[in-house]
Design an enzyme around this catalytic site. Structure first.
Site, short mmCIF file in Angstrom:
data_model
loop_
_atom_site.label_atom_id
_atom_site.label_comp_id
_atom_site.label_asym_id
_atom_site.label_seq_id
_atom_site.Cartn_x
_atom_site.Cartn_y
_atom_site.Cartn_z
N ILE A 223 4.28 14.46 -2.34
CA ILE A 223 3.30 15.25 -1.59
C ILE A 223 2.95 14.57 -0.28
O ILE A 223 2.34 15.18 0.61
CB ILE A 223 2.03 15.48 -2.41
CG1 ILE A 223 1.38 14.15 -2.75
CG2 ILE A 223 2.32 16.30 -3.65
CD1 ILE A 223 0.00 14.28 -3.32
N ALA A 226 4.92 7.79 3.49
CA ALA A 226 4.57 6.83 4.55
C ALA A 226 5.71 5.84 4.72
O ALA A 226 6.74 5.93 4.05
CB ALA A 226 3.27 6.12 4.21
N SER A 227 5.51 4.89 5.59
CA SER A 227 6.61 3.97 5.92
C SER A 227 6.97 3.05 4.75
O SER A 227 8.12 2.67 4.61
CB SER A 227 6.22 3.12 7.14
OG SER A 227 5.00 2.46 6.91
N LEU A 228 6.00 2.71 3.90
CA LEU A 228 6.27 1.77 2.81
C LEU A 228 6.45 2.45 1.47
O LEU A 228 7.02 1.87 0.55
CB LEU A 228 5.14 0.75 2.71
CG LEU A 228 4.87 -0.11 3.94
CD1 LEU A 228 3.79 -1.14 3.65
CD2 LEU A 228 6.14 -0.80 4.42
N GLY A 229 5.92 3.65 1.31
CA GLY A 229 5.99 4.30 0.01
C GLY A 229 5.76 5.78 0.11
O GLY A 229 5.53 6.33 1.19
N GLN A 230 5.85 6.46 -1.03
CA GLN A 230 5.61 7.89 -1.09
C GLN A 230 4.83 8.20 -2.36
O GLN A 230 4.86 7.44 -3.32
CB GLN A 230 6.92 8.67 -1.03
CG GLN A 230 7.95 8.30 -2.08
CD GLN A 230 9.33 8.77 -1.67
OE1 GLN A 230 9.78 8.53 -0.55
NE2 GLN A 230 10.03 9.45 -2.59
N VAL A 231 4.13 9.33 -2.35
CA VAL A 231 3.17 9.64 -3.39
C VAL A 231 3.52 10.95 -4.08
O VAL A 231 3.87 11.94 -3.43
CB VAL A 231 1.74 9.72 -2.82
CG1 VAL A 231 0.73 10.05 -3.92
CG2 VAL A 231 1.37 8.41 -2.15
N ASP A 381 -7.89 -0.48 7.40
CA ASP A 381 -7.28 0.79 7.79
C ASP A 381 -8.32 1.90 7.72
O ASP A 381 -8.20 2.83 6.92
CB ASP A 381 -6.10 1.11 6.87
CG ASP A 381 -5.22 2.22 7.44
OD1 ASP A 381 -5.38 2.55 8.63
OD2 ASP A 381 -4.38 2.75 6.69
#
Length: 748
Positions: A223, A226-231, A381
């Site tokens: 859904i 991002a640059s480091l991971g996904q959700v 952040d």
């Protein structure tokens, strides 16, 4: 409609709200009908034990084995110098940023380094050539915005490490011109997701079970990415709805490689950057190392989980409990590369049209100040997407992957600094700037002789003038600091942690102003500062409280409280209590009265940190109360004419000086009258609220008040004895003063 949000990504959503709600993988609910399904969602053992009677099954099995070999290939083990076997043979064996280990690791992989360095050269070389051409043609300033946009595209092209570097640079106005800051601020931490099959394999490897065994439902695609991971959005079997953040494969190696190349080529890189701004004063290797430590820490999702848990636990011990939260982590489904948290449903605070947005902005400010000045951490952040208004009215703060630390010394210095600027006491400003990291140690005299102190004093005076708080603009203040940094870079620099603080304040100010055009960031700081000054037993905070209440007269024998400051601190404390009073439902007058009595009794009658000594606030209250009592008694005695009144100070009879009012008594009573007038409206409002209650509720309030006061009966007795002792002490001091004065006059 409420928008679902998840912890741990600042990417743009890939699916619409309607698509979010359609989040099941139907095949996970059914027994696997083919080897292909088992390959994606079943344990490898099941694939191996299945009967493959036809070609398609054989091919599926072969595909499963190939995928397994690629993803689960045996890692080589390396003997360490201590003789133990290291399971992690990557660039950072201990899981933390280590440039020495990375250099050794990539020294054995020259082809990998050369290939990536070539990508750097191709992407950055053209950009550098354009900068040089702009300099030579005199078009550097005119083309600044264009070049800033190009640099943003180059960072996106080079991938996750450079996206993170761009985000870090976007708040460093001491390093880059405004055009570059604006362009990098718009840098989206969003890249195409990796295939779900790869993410599934990471989940299975990290959690030890097939995805279908862990989750009854899970979105077929991420859904957010991002640059480091996904959700992914999912539902735990026989459990809650959750957000599952999965780290992209190979992130540690890629970031380590990029940082290694940047570190190795810091010399040429510094020459290119010096064309843009004053990077020649920077320790570029040190800057890269600082970035590296943060980036690598962000790869460890267990650190992110610990940060969120620490925040929740700490806030639950403060009045902010029930007003602010973070998504709850499911530790049994979280590892270094997979983070599972409760699914949070809410609206971005900046987009909410709820009637409580102003209150939530106050909650957010008090929360950030509590984190900063009590927990000693800075949420690194703080963009608007990480602040949500939940459906139950609470504020939820997301994304705890990166935090900055603030030591106890800086926390106390910040509170002292605020108290000093409000009381216009700037004599300690050079020392405070050193303690806060703006000025190198040993440069106090140099900064005192520069215009820095004068510029800051002028800005602070604008704030503390009548109505000054409403005129404060965080961005403008930051520009002032950055201008000083550019001019006095050798002795004045804005420390990195302060940029994160300023960024948080800018975000909160922007949200507040969008809802209320009269929103004041400084006014929003006062509730927390007031609470801290009134309740913190630290000797340094006690000194700050005295400076706040008395100003520059704090050490004078005839000092008088500043009524305006008293109004500010009491109003601030009242606002703090209101903002932290719980948001799910309005607190009743009955409950509110009990809480108010509890807080006042604790402040005025509670036991101090030293046990037998009064708190800093109690000392001030006792001192002022005895002054008012003494002045009142002397004025009453003078009014009824029991003792002869002297015609002048020279003829005053010392025998009656203890009971004869003087000019200090007059000022004391005038101040007391002003304080009484200040409190009168609040007292009347409280009485009216009590009168509006039913008889039953009035009785309940009376019982609560009596009960609370009874709990503090010992404290009341101690306070009474302290007041009596102080009255005696003040009388003796007064007599001693007059006797000394008479003796001096007799010798003249």
């Amino acid at each position: 409609m409420q928008t679902p949000h998840v912890i741990g990504t600042d990417a743009l959503p890939l699916l619409s709200v309607q698509e979010h709600l359609k989040f099941s993988r139907p095949e996970l609910r059914q027994p696997a009908a083919s080897s292909a399904l088992l390959q994606r969602h079943g344990p490898l053992q099941q694939v191996q034990s299945s009967h493959h009677d036809h070609l398609s099954s054989t091919l599926a099995f072969g595909g499963a084995c190939a995928t397994w070999l690629l993803t689960h290939r045996r890692r080589c083990t390396v003997k360490s110098t201590t003789g133990r076997v290291a399971c992690h043979a990557g660039p950072y064996p201990e899981g933390r940023y280590d440039p020495v280990s990375a250099a050794s690791y990539f020294q054995a992989r020259p082809a990998q380094v050369t290939a990536r360095a070539t990508e750097f050269a191709l992407a950055l070389g053209g950009f550098a050539a354009k900068l040089v051409a702009d300099k030579q043609s005199g078009k550097f300033d005119a083309n600044a915005y264009l070049r800033a946009q190009e640099l943003t595209r180059v960072f996106i092209q080079l991938g996750p490490t450079f996206i993170k570097i761009g985000q870090a640079l976007s708040i460093r106005a001491d390093l880059l011109p405004l055009a570059y800051l604006q362009a990098l601020t718009e840098l989206q931490d969003s890249v195409p997701p990796v295939p779900t099959a790869e993410a599934d394999l990471i989940i299975e490897r990290e959690l030890g079970k097939a995805v279908g065994e862990i989750f009854s439902e899970i979105t077929p695609e991420p859904i957010a990415s991002a640059s480091l991971g996904q959700v992914y959005r999912a539902r735990v079997r026989d459990g809650p709805e959750v957000a599952v953040k999965v780290q992209r494969p190979g992130m540690e190696e890629l970031i380590a490689l990029d940082l290694h190349i940047l570190r190795s080529s810091s010399g040429p890189l510094l020459q290119v950057l010096s064309i843009i701004a004053a990077f020649t004063r920077q320790d570029l290797v040190g800057l890269i190392d600082a970035w590296g430590a943060g980036f690598v820490d962000e790869l460890n999702y267990l650190d992110e989980a610990a940060n969120a848990d620490t925040f929740i636990e700490f806030m639950n011990q403060t009045p902010l409990k029930g007003a602010v939260c973070a998504p709850t982590v499911l530790p049994e489904l979280s590892t270094k590369k997979v983070l599972t948290t409760e699914w949070v449903v809410g609206t971005r605070l900046e987009e909410s049209n709820g009637p409580d947005v102003t209150t939530l902005c106050s909650v957010a400010m008090n929360t950030y100040l509590t984190m900063l000045l009590e927990m000693g951490i800075v949420h690194a952040d703080p963009h608007p997407g990480n602040l949500l208004r939940m459906t139950d009215g609470r504020l939820c703060i997301l994304d705890w992957g990166l935090v900055s630390r603030l030591d106890r010394e800086k926390q106390l210095t910040m509170i002292e600094h605020v108290a000093n600027l409000v009381s216009r006491e700037y004599s300690n400003l050079p020392k405070e700037l050193v303690q806060l990291g703006f000025v190198p140690e040993g440069s106090e005299q140099a900064i005192a002789k520069s215009e820095v102190v004068d510029v800051l004093a002028t800005v602070y005076n604008e704030w503390t003038d009548g109505g000054g708080a409403a005129k404060v603009n965080v961005g403008k203040f930051l520009d002032e600091l950055q201008g000083l940094g550019r001019k006095y870079g050798d002795i004045f620099r804005v420390p990195p942690y302060f940029f994160y603080i300023a960024r948080a304040f800018l975000v909160l100010e922007g949200i507040g102003l969008s809802n209320d055009p009269n929103y004041s960031i400084v006014s929003q700081c006062m509730p927390y500062v007031s609470k801290r000054l009134l309740k913190d037993p630290s000797p340094r905070i006690a000194g700050s409280l005295q400076r706040f209440v008395y100003g520059k007269q704090k050490d004078a024998a005839d000092r008088m409280v500043n009524v305006d400051q008293i109004e500010s601190i009491t109003s601030g404390f009242s606002s703090y209590m209101g903002a932290t009073d719980g948001l799910t439902e309005a607190r009743s007058t009955v409950a509110g009265a009990g809480k108010l009595v509890q807080e006042l009794a604790d402040l005025l009658l509670g036991e101090g940190a030293e046990g037998n000594l009064p708190t800093p606030l109690q000392s001030i209250v006792i001192d002022e109360l005895t002054k008012v009592l003494g002045a009142s008694v002397r004025s009453a005695v003078a009014a009824i004419g029991l003792f002869p009144q002297p015609s002048s100070a020279d003829t005053q009879d010392v025998r009656w000086s203890v009971v004869v009012p003087d000019e200090t008594d007059k000022k004391t009573l005038e101040t007391a009258q002003r304080l009484s007038a200040l409190a009168e409206p609040q007292v009347r409002a409280t009485i009216e609220r009590l009168r509006a209650l039913s008889t039953e509720d009035q009785v309940q309030v009376a019982r609560d008040v009596v009960s609370k006061l009874w709990e503090y009966r010992a404290g009341a007795a101690v306070t009474g004895s302290r007041v009596a002792a102080k009255l005696l002490s003040q009388g003796l001091q007064r007599l001693s003063r007059d006797l000394t004065g008479t003796a001096l006059r007799s010798t003249q």
